[in-house]
Scaffold this active site. Structure first.
Site, PDB file in Angstrom:
ATOM      1  N   GLY A 158       0.791  -1.228   0.000  1.00  0.00           N
ATOM      2  CA  GLY A 158       0.000   0.000   0.000  1.00  0.00           C
ATOM      3  C   GLY A 158       0.820   1.273   0.000  1.00  0.00           C
ATOM      4  O   GLY A 158       0.294   2.353   0.302  1.00  0.00           O
ATOM      5  N   GLN A 159       2.101   1.170  -0.347  1.00  0.00           N
ATOM      6  CA  GLN A 159       2.941   2.372  -0.378  1.00  0.00           C
ATOM      7  C   GLN A 159       2.640   3.180  -1.638  1.00  0.00           C
ATOM      8  O   GLN A 159       2.728   2.651  -2.751  1.00  0.00           O
ATOM      9  CB  GLN A 159       4.425   1.990  -0.338  1.00  0.00           C
ATOM     10  N   HIS A 165       8.458   6.392   4.880  1.00  0.00           N
ATOM     11  CA  HIS A 165       7.746   7.188   5.878  1.00  0.00           C
ATOM     12  C   HIS A 165       7.101   6.256   6.892  1.00  0.00           C
ATOM     13  O   HIS A 165       6.564   5.208   6.542  1.00  0.00           O
ATOM     14  CB  HIS A 165       6.698   8.112   5.241  1.00  0.00           C
ATOM     15  N   HIS A 199       4.107   6.086   9.437  1.00  0.00           N
ATOM     16  CA  HIS A 199       2.864   6.735   9.872  1.00  0.00           C
ATOM     17  C   HIS A 199       2.766   6.573  11.386  1.00  0.00           C
ATOM     18  O   HIS A 199       2.863   5.442  11.899  1.00  0.00           O
ATOM     19  CB  HIS A 199       1.635   6.031   9.287  1.00  0.00           C
TER      20      HIS A 199
HETATM   21  P1  DGP Z   1       1.499   5.469   1.941  1.00  0.00           P
HETATM   22  O1  DGP Z   1       0.213   4.953   1.385  1.00  0.00           O
HETATM   23  O2  DGP Z   1       1.983   4.640   3.125  1.00  0.00           O
HETATM   24  O3  DGP Z   1       2.558   5.666   0.879  1.00  0.00           O
HETATM   25  O4  DGP Z   1       1.155   6.890   2.543  1.00  0.00           O
HETATM   26  C1  DGP Z   1       1.365   8.088   1.901  1.00  0.00           C
HETATM   27  C2  DGP Z   1       0.689   9.135   2.723  1.00  0.00           C
HETATM   28  O5  DGP Z   1       1.223  10.393   2.359  1.00  0.00           O
HETATM   29  C3  DGP Z   1      -0.823   9.239   2.547  1.00  0.00           C
HETATM   30  O6  DGP Z   1      -1.440   8.993   3.795  1.00  0.00           O
HETATM   31  C4  DGP Z   1      -1.075  10.666   2.100  1.00  0.00           C
HETATM   32  C5  DGP Z   1       0.213  11.359   2.395  1.00  0.00           C
HETATM   33  N1  DGP Z   1       0.621  12.372   1.451  1.00  0.00           N
HETATM   34  C6  DGP Z   1       0.762  12.219   0.101  1.00  0.00           C
HETATM   35  N2  DGP Z   1       1.191  13.357  -0.455  1.00  0.00           N
HETATM   36  C7  DGP Z   1       1.334  14.248   0.573  1.00  0.00           C
HETATM   37  C8  DGP Z   1       1.751  15.604   0.622  1.00  0.00           C
HETATM   38  O7  DGP Z   1       2.091  16.245  -0.369  1.00  0.00           O
HETATM   39  N3  DGP Z   1       1.769  16.185   1.857  1.00  0.00           N
HETATM   40  C9  DGP Z   1       1.409  15.517   2.993  1.00  0.00           C
HETATM   41  N4  DGP Z   1       1.472  16.171   4.142  1.00  0.00           N
HETATM   42  N5  DGP Z   1       1.023  14.226   2.965  1.00  0.00           N
HETATM   43  C10 DGP Z   1       0.977  13.618   1.770  1.00  0.00           C
END
Ligand code: DGP
Length: 111
Positions: free
Chosen positions: A90-91, A97, A99
């Site tokens: 789900g990345q 990162h 969470h």
């Molecule tokens: P994942 O699915 O584990 O790759 O999570 C990516 C997360 O990143 C998702 O929860 C939304 C967040 N996200 C994506 N783009 C941005 C951004 O430009 N800024 C912020 N603050 N979060 C973002």
């Protein structure tokens, strides 16, 4: 490199809620709970399988996570850490990162 999390970690976009020499943290743009913070290394690492620096890994999990949990007030009642990895994991953003999610009761199993 045109990586959105590199830009955020460098302070070029958005707002950091935590920063030190090697790590940055910011609120998730699509929060899944009252507290939803993303913790990232400042260097570009694609995912957890690419994280070769053991000191950086230890720093994130033993120092940064507890600090952010305390700062966001979830240290008392608990929180969840998630590291989505790769397509089936789900990345969606290819910069490692962690969470940190909290402020409500979590359910299991995840979807
Ligand atoms: P994942 O699915 O584990 O790759 O999570 C990516 C997360 O990143 C998702 O929860 C939304 C967040 N996200 C994506 N783009 C941005 C951004 O430009 N800024 C912020 N603050 N979060 C973002």
């Amino acid at each position: 490199m045109d990586c959105i999390f590199c830009k955020i970690a460098r302070g070029e976009l958005g707002t950091l809620i935590y920063e030190d020499e090697t790590v940055a943290a910011f609120n998730d743009a699509n929060p899944q709970a009252p507290v939803h913070v993303l913790i990232v290394p400042k260097i570009h690492v694609a995912n957890i399988t690419e994280l070769a620096d053991k000191n950086l890994a230890a720093h994130i999990f033993t120092e940064v996570v507890p600090k952010i949990a305390q700062k966001t007030g979830v240290d008392k009642n608990g929180f969840r850490l998630v590291v989505n990895t790769g397509d089936e994991g789900g990345q969606t953003v290819n910069h490692l990162h962690v969470h940190l999610i909290g402020g409500r009761k979590m359910t299991w199993p995840p979807g």
